[in-house]
Design a protein around this motif. Structure first.
Motif, PDB file in Angstrom:
ATOM      1  N   ALA A 280      26.992 -10.550 -20.990  1.00  0.00           N
ATOM      2  CA  ALA A 280      25.762 -10.436 -21.781  1.00  0.00           C
ATOM      3  C   ALA A 280      26.076  -9.939 -23.195  1.00  0.00           C
ATOM      4  N   ALA A 281      26.969  -8.973 -23.310  1.00  0.00           N
ATOM      5  CA  ALA A 281      27.352  -8.452 -24.625  1.00  0.00           C
ATOM      6  C   ALA A 281      28.025  -9.539 -25.461  1.00  0.00           C
ATOM      7  N   LEU A 282      28.875 -10.328 -24.853  1.00  0.00           N
ATOM      8  CA  LEU A 282      29.521 -11.432 -25.577  1.00  0.00           C
ATOM      9  C   LEU A 282      28.500 -12.474 -25.998  1.00  0.00           C
TER      10      LEU A 282
ATOM     11  N   SER B 146      18.010 -14.892 -44.893  1.00  0.00           N
ATOM     12  CA  SER B 146      18.128 -14.219 -43.600  1.00  0.00           C
ATOM     13  C   SER B 146      17.668 -15.152 -42.491  1.00  0.00           C
ATOM     14  N   ARG B 147      18.165 -14.849 -41.302  1.00  0.00           N
ATOM     15  CA  ARG B 147      17.810 -15.638 -40.128  1.00  0.00           C
ATOM     16  C   ARG B 147      17.783 -14.710 -38.919  1.00  0.00           C
ATOM     17  N   SER B 148      16.828 -14.934 -38.040  1.00  0.00           N
ATOM     18  CA  SER B 148      16.697 -14.099 -36.853  1.00  0.00           C
ATOM     19  C   SER B 148      17.894 -14.308 -35.931  1.00  0.00           C
TER      20      SER B 148
ATOM     21  N   GLY C  51      27.873 -13.506 -29.793  1.00  0.00           N
ATOM     22  CA  GLY C  51      27.984 -14.917 -30.173  1.00  0.00           C
ATOM     23  C   GLY C  51      26.744 -15.412 -30.899  1.00  0.00           C
ATOM     24  N   ARG C  52      25.582 -14.990 -30.412  1.00  0.00           N
ATOM     25  CA  ARG C  52      24.333 -15.390 -31.066  1.00  0.00           C
ATOM     26  C   ARG C  52      24.223 -14.776 -32.460  1.00  0.00           C
ATOM     27  N   ALA C  53      24.649 -13.530 -32.604  1.00  0.00           N
ATOM     28  CA  ALA C  53      24.619 -12.872 -33.912  1.00  0.00           C
ATOM     29  C   ALA C  53      25.556 -13.576 -34.891  1.00  0.00           C
ATOM     30  N   GLN C  54      26.738 -13.945 -34.434  1.00  0.00           N
ATOM     31  CA  GLN C  54      27.689 -14.640 -35.305  1.00  0.00           C
ATOM     32  C   GLN C  54      27.165 -16.011 -35.697  1.00  0.00           C
ATOM     33  N   SER C  55      26.534 -16.699 -34.765  1.00  0.00           N
ATOM     34  CA  SER C  55      25.955 -18.009 -35.059  1.00  0.00           C
ATOM     35  C   SER C  55      24.841 -17.894 -36.101  1.00  0.00           C
TER      36      SER C  55
ATOM     37  N   GLY D  61      18.070  -8.788 -33.937  1.00  0.00           N
ATOM     38  CA  GLY D  61      18.092  -8.306 -35.315  1.00  0.00           C
ATOM     39  C   GLY D  61      18.016  -9.476 -36.269  1.00  0.00           C
ATOM     40  N   THR D  62      18.390  -9.217 -37.497  1.00  0.00           N
ATOM     41  CA  THR D  62      18.338 -10.244 -38.526  1.00  0.00           C
ATOM     42  C   THR D  62      19.702 -10.350 -39.186  1.00  0.00           C
ATOM     43  N   ALA D  63      20.183 -11.573 -39.344  1.00  0.00           N
ATOM     44  CA  ALA D  63      21.438 -11.823 -40.053  1.00  0.00           C
ATOM     45  C   ALA D  63      21.103 -12.156 -41.500  1.00  0.00           C
TER      46      ALA D  63
END
Length: 144
Positions: A41-43, A120-122, A47-51, A126-128
């Motif tokens: 789940a952490a990975l 920015s993107r969700s 992964g979603r944050a990096q994307s 959080g927000t990237a």
């Protein structure tokens, strides 16, 4: 007649100790499975944050280039039909960012034809956010 009893060599396990150990492997396996699920789940979140960060950076880069390119166009040159009424370079940057699935945080026209865009993107939890700057090569270092 005499009966000899043979003493056992070594330790004997009582039936109580053997009963206490039953099922301990199952508890260990469930614990290991829980650890693996938490790590997966952490990975997934990372992964979603990096994307999202990559998508925000791509949107900001494209928007900054589009805005800076619109500043550098000679008068009368039109990029596409309907592009003449596009407004300011930051309006164009906003359109490019929205088409790439991000949101404009800030767009600034800096000296020497340099454009700085923040998008920015969700990212789920959080927000990237990403920053890009584009302009002519003669303006390198401007706005820093």
């Amino acid at each position: 007649m005499t009966v000899l009893r043979v003493a056992s060599v070594g330790r004997r396990r009582s039936s109580r100790c053997a009963a206490d150990d039953q099922g301990s492997g199952s508890v260990l396996a469930i614990g290991l499975l829980a650890v693996v699920l938490v790590l997966a789940a952490a990975l997934g979140v990372l992964g979603r944050a990096q994307s999202a960060r990559s998508a925000a950076q791509a949107a900001a880069d494209l928007a900054a280039i589009a805005a800076a390119s619109s500043i550098a166009l000679p008068p009368g040159v039109v990029l596409a039909p309907g592009a003449a009424d596009r407004g300011s370079p930051c309006d164009l940057a906003g359109q490019v960012i929205e088409r790439n699935g991000a949101v404009v945080v800030r767009c600034v026209l800096l000296p020497d034809g340099v454009v700085q865009v923040i998008a920015s993107r969700s990212a789920g939890f959080g927000t990237a956010t990403a920053i890009a700057r584009a302009g002519p090569a003669s303006a390198r270092g401007a706005g820093r």
